[in-house]
Design an enzyme around this catalytic site. Structure first.
Site, PDB file in Angstrom:
ATOM      1  CG  ASP A  39       8.192  -0.652   3.703  1.00  0.00           C
ATOM      2  OD1 ASP A  39       9.352  -0.432   4.047  1.00  0.00           O
ATOM      3  OD2 ASP A  39       7.774  -1.776   3.364  1.00  0.00           O
TER       4      ASP A  39
HETATM    5  C1  BGC Z   1       2.572  -0.322   1.262  1.00  0.00           C
HETATM    6  C2  BGC Z   1       3.371  -0.935   2.371  1.00  0.00           C
HETATM    7  C3  BGC Z   1       4.450  -1.806   1.805  1.00  0.00           C
HETATM    8  C4  BGC Z   1       5.255  -1.072   0.752  1.00  0.00           C
HETATM    9  C5  BGC Z   1       6.245  -2.040   0.142  1.00  0.00           C
HETATM   10  C6  BGC Z   1       3.469   0.357   0.267  1.00  0.00           C
HETATM   11  O1  BGC Z   1       2.714   0.862  -0.789  1.00  0.00           O
HETATM   12  O2  BGC Z   1       1.635   0.582   1.811  1.00  0.00           O
HETATM   13  O3  BGC Z   1       2.527  -1.668   3.230  1.00  0.00           O
HETATM   14  O4  BGC Z   1       5.300  -2.239   2.818  1.00  0.00           O
HETATM   15  O5  BGC Z   1       4.434  -0.529  -0.223  1.00  0.00           O
HETATM   16  O6  BGC Z   1       6.858  -1.627  -0.969  1.00  0.00           O
HETATM   17  C1  NOJ Z   2       4.268  -4.347   4.403  1.00  0.00           C
HETATM   18  C2  NOJ Z   2       5.707  -4.692   4.226  1.00  0.00           C
HETATM   19  O1  NOJ Z   2       5.831  -5.974   3.670  1.00  0.00           O
HETATM   20  C3  NOJ Z   2       6.453  -4.623   5.520  1.00  0.00           C
HETATM   21  O2  NOJ Z   2       7.810  -4.834   5.294  1.00  0.00           O
HETATM   22  C4  NOJ Z   2       6.227  -3.316   6.205  1.00  0.00           C
HETATM   23  O3  NOJ Z   2       6.869  -3.363   7.438  1.00  0.00           O
HETATM   24  C5  NOJ Z   2       4.759  -3.014   6.369  1.00  0.00           C
HETATM   25  N1  NOJ Z   2       4.101  -3.115   5.100  1.00  0.00           N
HETATM   26  C6  NOJ Z   2       4.491  -1.643   6.964  1.00  0.00           C
HETATM   27  O4  NOJ Z   2       4.740  -0.630   6.048  1.00  0.00           O
END
Ligand code: BGC
Ligand code: NOJ
Length: 814
Positions: A487
């Site tokens: 993400d």
């Molecule tokens: C986080 C990710 C997450 C995303 C979801 C980010 O700030 O680092 O791990 O998947 O937010 O919105």
């Molecule tokens: C947490 C999110 O829930 C997941 O959808 C994502 O793949 C990982 N972070 C990596 O960014």
């Protein structure tokens, strides 16, 4: 250093000191009523949706970290001294303390000045309530005159509104009190047809329902005036902050024990039957009274508890392993499976690191969660799949998230995460492999929940696949969209304004940036879909999928290979990301994992080389970091990934979710030693000894462990709600132990450490219990199978005749 120990017999982790480095929590409830509870009784409860139906209030990011919860106070009425048997909130030094985190329950026990107290918290199956069973024992040589006080703070339902809209909320709080039960009915007078209640088994000496009456002005939970004074004022909340608190007096002879039961519940009434009498404003309490009457009785609470433990024994009994490694056994047999239930239920919504108000259920997350859950309650997996598919868009893309209460796609986050659709194929195929329920593909499912748009689920999968083909970039690789699995790799975002959401801001057209990760994912999903098509008799269609897969594989080899490892992506300038050409972020884990697990370069050594590079450049003793070198500054063209200080989260943290991809990759090249070694590095049980470094719970996975660039290398964060749970479960059971579900039966394909002489597995699969024994007779991974005593060619255990209850399987590895 440890803060407790595993009691594997009881399937509990026993915490022996209350001041763990971070709150070590557990989940209560696994159906509709949920609670989060810490080892010092902190936490909160909700019905289905942590944001929209919050039952009790919680203040996040508090100081101390965890304050507010399901508190009981004991008061010695002779001396006036009072304390918390769960340590918080008074934090008296207890003579003995233990918190047993178990399967769906938490028991906190302690001793203070000769008074022993033990509270067992749990949510009975099929009920929308939680029970606290408090047992107080007098170990003194004299009689004890004690007061027990309970307290919870009601939330005014919408947790987000509750913590922001005070100008309204301070005026709307309402309660009713009847027979010592405190009913919370804020907004019931208008559009709500649900209420909460807090009841006690004993005759009350008093109660409070207004927070200030309980605490006193300018006081906190550590010294409530009602407890200090030793009596309550029977306050009735009008506005401000409704709470529920009971006061019970107990006299205990030396050696005597008493049990007090508290019941906190949620109840709905049919709209037309909200009030009793009908023309009044008084809650119709008929149904609530019946459940309260039942669970106030300790014997009924005990019976409900027994049902809950039986349920968990049965669920966990579906897959039990006996390997030479205690950490593998413990995680597979108990905790990893248990965590998979939590991730299935919560997605990433409510934990001590997810506020419950920020996110609904994620499309990609929930589909991946099925990998570790589907064998436990396949009917619920089925329902989830259909819910998820109904939030898919006609284009084949998907809402990134949906709210569990409404089951509608979440417009705030929207769609455009180009990996999303493929996870649906993977989720559905995992479900069919487990159950053999091909009928799910014929279920009529709408797009974006729009009536009239229904097609068979199978078409949803076809559209998922096509979605990528219709969105290819300059190199023929999939366009990344807002982001793929990572993400934080926001290649179309280019955000230079503080506070903008990296996830939803896109300042670029998105026609250039491509994802090699999605390409790898496409191979896996495409092959699954081809297999599914074949089974449906659609041979030609299957061929066309495989043809696209072959093309994509070629593209990966041409444009996704950097010489020693797989490239991660191409950015908006069509420059490589995750390449030796980059000064920072030269190599990323995602493509090394996903491309090798997808089998790219198995024949000609590319896979082995990518894994070798992973070992050399990304692996640390605490796990495999996400990329190297970490980004040392903010890159406008990469987005959130470079917003994190080096070593944390997606910027070179050990993002545990994708470590199992590399483990599976290692099994594909036949390297069981390396696969299991990686498995052990992030296995929380194996890390228990370094709890002072790891800091999170040693019984569940955390999303992240700080990477080697971080000041706190080895420190875990964001425990519980992470795809790590499902993927590790899947990697260890299906790829390392190699007991793998397939459309045609169970495959036996272990790739285990060389030093293991073998292992046993008992696995229930499509109603049949497979007793599997694997023995090593050589160093390799070649399998010779015997099924019910007869040799079988290959490594597939054919599906047995209908009515068969058990199958015995012997596999010899050479
Ligand atoms: C986080 C990710 C997450 C995303 C979801 C980010 O700030 O680092 O791990 O998947 O937010 O919105
Ligand atoms: C947490 C999110 O829930 C997941 O959808 C994502 O793949 C990982 N972070 C990596 O960014």
């Amino acid at each position: 250093m440890k803060y407790g120990y595993f009691d594997d017999q009881k399937r509990e982790y026993v915490i022996t000191q209350p001041d763990t480095p971070l709150p070590w929590i557990n989940y209560l409830g696994c159906q509709a009523y949920f609670g989060i509870i810490s080892n010092t009784a902190g936490g909160y409860s909700f019905y289905r949706d942590a944001r929209l139906r919050r039952i009790t209030r919680y203040r996040y990011n508090n100081a101390p970290f965890d304050l507010g919860g399901r508190y009981v106070y004991l008061r010695d009425d002779a001396s006036g001294e009072f304390w918390s048997p769960s340590w918080q909130p008074t934090r008296h030094k207890l003579e003995e303390y233990s918190c047993r985190q178990g399967m769906g329950y938490t028991t906190i026990g302690s001793k203070y000045k000769g008074i022993e107290a033990r509270t067992r918290y749990f949510v009975p199956l099929d009920e929308n309530l939680e029970i606290w069973q408090l047992t107080v024992t007098n170990l003194r040589e004299q009689a004890a005159e004690l007061s027990v006080f309970s307290v919870i703070e009601f939330c005014l339902w919408d947790a987000q509104d509750d913590s922001t809209n005070f100008q309204r909320n301070f005026s709307i709080g309402q309660v009713e009190i009847e027979d010592g039960v405190i009913y919370h009915k804020t907004e019931y007078r208008e559009r709500r047809d649900h209420f909460a209640y807090f009841a006690c088994s004993e005759k009350l000496a008093g109660y409070e329902s207004q927070r200030e009456a309980f605490l006193g002005a300018y006081r906190g939970w550590e010294n409530p005036v009602a407890v200090e004074r030793g009596h309550e004022t029977n306050s009735v909340a009008h506005g401000w902050a409704p709470v529920g608190s009971h006061h019970v007096k107990i006299s205990l002879k030396p050696g005597e024990s008493r049990q007090v039961v508290f019941v906190l519940g949620y109840q709905e009434n049919p709209r037309e039957e909200k009030f009793d009498p009908p023309d009044s404003q008084i809650i119709n309490k008929k149904s609530a009274k019946a459940v309260i009457a039942k669970y106030r009785v300790a014997a009924n609470a005990d019976a409900a508890f027994k049902k809950l433990t039986d349920y968990w024994n049965e669920l966990l009994g579906l897959c039990q392993v006996d390997t030479p490694d205690v950490h593998t056994n413990r995680m597979v047999n108990i905790w990893n499976a248990y965590q998979c239930m939590a991730t299935f239920n919560m997605s990433r919504s409510a934990s001590f690191y997810e506020s419950g108000i920020g996110r609904g259920l994620g499309f990609r997350d929930s589909n991946q969660d099925l990998l570790g859950f589907v064998h436990m309650v396949p009917e619920r997996a089925r329902e989830r799949i259909l819910d998820l598919a109904a939030t898919q868009l006609p284009s084949g893309g998907a809402y990134h998230q949906y709210q569990p209460l409404t089951k509608r796609g979440n417009n705030d986050v929207g769609s455009g995460f180009n990996d999303d659709p493929h996870w649906l194929i993977i989720g559905v195929s995992a479900y069919i492999k487990e159950t053999g329920d091909w009928g799910i593909l014929d279920e009529a499912v709408p797009y974006d929940n729009a009536a009239g748009s229904e097609t068979p689920l199978y078409e949803h999968l076809q559209r998922s696949f096509r979605y990528t083909l219709e969105r290819l970039g300059p190199h023929g690789l999939p366009l990344i969209g807002r982001a793929d699995w990572n993400d934080c790799l926001n290649l179309n975002c280019f955000s230079d304004t503080p506070g903008q959401s990296f996830q939803t801001t896109t300042n670029k057209e998105g026609k250039v940036a491509e994802s090699v990760f999605i390409a790898g994912l496409f191979l896996v999903a495409g092959r699954e879909l081809a297999d599914i098509a074949k089974h449906r008799g659609l041979g030609k269609e299957a061929c066309s999928y495989l043809c696209e897969v072959t093309k994509m594989e070629k593209t990966i080899r041409e444009h996704g290979w950097d010489g020693e490892w797989f490239i991660r992506a191409y950015d908006d300038f069509s420059r490589k990301v995750g390449s030796k050409e980059n000064a920072e972020g030269k190599i990323f884990i995602e493509t090394q994992g996903f491309c090798t697990l997808a089998g790219v370069g198995l024949e000609d050594g590319l896979a082995a080389r990518a894994l070798e590079s992973t070992r050399k450049m990304l692996a640390t003793k605490h796990g495999i970091v996400l990329q190297q070198p970490a980004y040392s500054k903010y890159y406008l063209e990469y987005g959130e990934i470079s917003s994190y200080p080096p070593g944390y989260k997606e910027n070179a943290g050990i993002f545990c979710h994708n470590n199992p991809w590399v483990m599976i990759g290692e099994t594909r090249v036949g390297n069981g030693d390396q696969a299991h070694d990686y498995y052990t590095r992030i296995n929380p049980s194996a890390r228990e000894e370094i709890s002072e470094v790891h800091r999170c719970e040693p019984y569940v996975y955390a999303q992240m462990i700080a990477g080697r660039d971080a000041a706190t290398h080895g420190e875990a964060k964001n425990s519980w709600l992470t795809g790590t749970a499902a993927w590790n479960y899947y990697a260890i059971t299906q790829w390392i132990l190699g007991i793998r579900t397939s459309f045609d039966g169970l495959l036996i394909a272990p790739v285990i450490p060389k030093s293991w002489k073998g292992f046993k597995v008992s696995r229930k699969f499509r109603g049949v219990t497979y007793q599997i024994e694997v023995q090593r007779a050589g160093d390799g991974n070649q399998v010779a199978l015997e099924v019910n005593g007869a040799a079988v060619q290959g490594n597939l255990v054919p599906l047995p005749a209908a009515g068969t209850k058990t199958v015995s399987v012997k596999a010899t590895l050479r």
